[in-house]
Every structure is written in structure tokens, then in C-alpha cells.
Design a protein around this motif. Structure first.
Motif, PDB file in Angstrom:
ATOM      1  N   MET A  79       3.271  10.826  -3.783  1.00 54.81           N
ATOM      2  CA  MET A  79       2.013  11.161  -4.451  1.00 54.81           C
ATOM      3  C   MET A  79       2.269  11.926  -5.749  1.00 54.81           C
ATOM      4  O   MET A  79       1.510  11.812  -6.698  1.00 54.81           O
ATOM      5  CB  MET A  79       1.105  11.983  -3.526  1.00 54.81           C
ATOM      6  N   VAL A  80       3.341  12.675  -5.786  1.00 56.29           N
ATOM      7  CA  VAL A  80       3.686  13.379  -7.017  1.00 56.29           C
ATOM      8  C   VAL A  80       4.412  12.438  -7.977  1.00 56.29           C
ATOM      9  O   VAL A  80       4.129  12.402  -9.168  1.00 56.29           O
ATOM     10  CB  VAL A  80       4.564  14.616  -6.702  1.00 56.29           C
ATOM     11  N   LYS A  81       5.326  11.650  -7.438  1.00 56.42           N
ATOM     12  CA  LYS A  81       6.152  10.773  -8.267  1.00 56.42           C
ATOM     13  C   LYS A  81       5.346   9.626  -8.879  1.00 56.42           C
ATOM     14  O   LYS A  81       5.514   9.302 -10.050  1.00 56.42           O
ATOM     15  CB  LYS A  81       7.297  10.219  -7.421  1.00 56.42           C
ATOM     16  N   PHE A  82       4.473   9.020  -8.090  1.00 59.40           N
ATOM     17  CA  PHE A  82       3.668   7.888  -8.558  1.00 59.40           C
ATOM     18  C   PHE A  82       2.225   8.323  -8.775  1.00 59.40           C
ATOM     19  O   PHE A  82       1.295   7.718  -8.252  1.00 59.40           O
ATOM     20  CB  PHE A  82       3.718   6.740  -7.545  1.00 59.40           C
ATOM     21  N   LYS A  85      -0.059   5.608 -10.067  1.00 61.36           N
ATOM     22  CA  LYS A  85      -0.185   4.412  -9.230  1.00 61.36           C
ATOM     23  C   LYS A  85      -0.316   4.772  -7.754  1.00 61.36           C
ATOM     24  O   LYS A  85       0.291   4.151  -6.899  1.00 61.36           O
ATOM     25  CB  LYS A  85       1.035   3.511  -9.433  1.00 61.36           C
ATOM     26  N   ARG A  86      -1.124   5.756  -7.463  1.00 61.17           N
ATOM     27  CA  ARG A  86      -1.276   6.207  -6.077  1.00 61.17           C
ATOM     28  C   ARG A  86      -1.859   5.121  -5.181  1.00 61.17           C
ATOM     29  O   ARG A  86      -1.390   4.901  -4.072  1.00 61.17           O
ATOM     30  CB  ARG A  86      -2.152   7.445  -6.011  1.00 61.17           C
ATOM     31  N   THR A  91      -1.340   1.290  -0.697  1.00 56.86           N
ATOM     32  CA  THR A  91      -1.492  -0.070  -0.213  1.00 56.86           C
ATOM     33  C   THR A  91      -0.166  -0.635   0.263  1.00 56.86           C
ATOM     34  O   THR A  91      -0.085  -1.288   1.316  1.00 56.86           O
ATOM     35  CB  THR A  91      -2.084  -0.968  -1.321  1.00 56.86           C
ATOM     36  N   ALA A  92       0.894  -0.380  -0.477  1.00 52.27           N
ATOM     37  CA  ALA A  92       2.212  -0.887  -0.093  1.00 52.27           C
ATOM     38  C   ALA A  92       2.694  -0.253   1.210  1.00 52.27           C
ATOM     39  O   ALA A  92       3.235  -0.937   2.076  1.00 52.27           O
ATOM     40  CB  ALA A  92       3.219  -0.615  -1.214  1.00 52.27           C
ATOM     41  N   ILE A  93       2.460   1.041   1.381  1.00 54.43           N
ATOM     42  CA  ILE A  93       2.874   1.730   2.604  1.00 54.43           C
ATOM     43  C   ILE A  93       2.069   1.234   3.797  1.00 54.43           C
ATOM     44  O   ILE A  93       2.608   1.015   4.874  1.00 54.43           O
ATOM     45  CB  ILE A  93       2.712   3.264   2.440  1.00 54.43           C
TER      46      ILE A  93
END
Length: 95
Positions: A79-82, A85-86, A91-93
Motif C-alpha cells: 500500500m505504501v509502495k504502490f 496503483k492500490r 485486485t491482483a492479490i
């Protein structure tokens, strides 16, 4: 004085702020369980406390497999890194 504190706080990297708050909350959660332990042992019978402990153990084990422990490390970091694109990461996870 307040402006100095705000300025110094704003200079701290976001990852340090997040990890510090996570550590503090984790410590508080462990302290609460340590404080409530004597209450449970005095209010419940030995059999009831044993049932509670077994339920708690099974709950902890199942949570590891059902959630893949995503909330305990990789999710907060992502959440910090992306930050931009959260939604795509979530969605990917979930997929």
C-alpha cells in the motif's frame, strides 16, 4: 516549537511512520491480552478456559491458511509502495 515538530515529523519517511505505528499497535494488542488473561482464568472454569484456548488456537491456525497472512506484512508494504496503483494491486492479490 510546534512548527519544528511538524517539520521534523514530515521529514520522516512514510515507511518508518507506518512500521512504527504497526509495531506500537501490535505491542498494545499483546499487552491487552496479557492484562485480560487473569480475568479469563478467574471468571471461567478450567473446562471453559480450555475450550476457549482450543477455539483461539484453531482460529489462529485457520487464519494463516485462509488469509495467507497478506495483512501481516506484504499488504501494508504494498500500500505504501504502490500508492498510485492500490486498486490494481488489491485486485491482483484477491485474484
Amino acid at each position: 516549537m510546534v512548527n519544528k515538530i511538524k517539520k521534523r515529523y514530515n521529514e520522516i519517511p512514510l515507511t518508518v511512520k507506518v512500521s512504527t505505528s504497526y509495531a506500537v499497535c501490535s505491542i498494545l494488542q499483546k499487552c491487552l491480552s496479557f492484562i485480560t488473561l487473569p480475568l479469563f482464568t478467574r471468571l471461567l472454569t478450567t473446562e471453559q478456559y480450555g475450550q476457549y484456548t482450543i477455539y483461539s488456537s484453531w482460529s489462529g491456525i485457520l487464519m494463516i491458511f485462509l488469509t495467507l497472512n497478506l495483512a501481516y506484512g506484504s499488504f501494508q508494504t504494498a500500500m505504501v509502495k504502490f500508492e498510485e496503483k492500490r486498486n490494481e494491486y488489491i485486485t491482483a492479490i484477491q485474484g
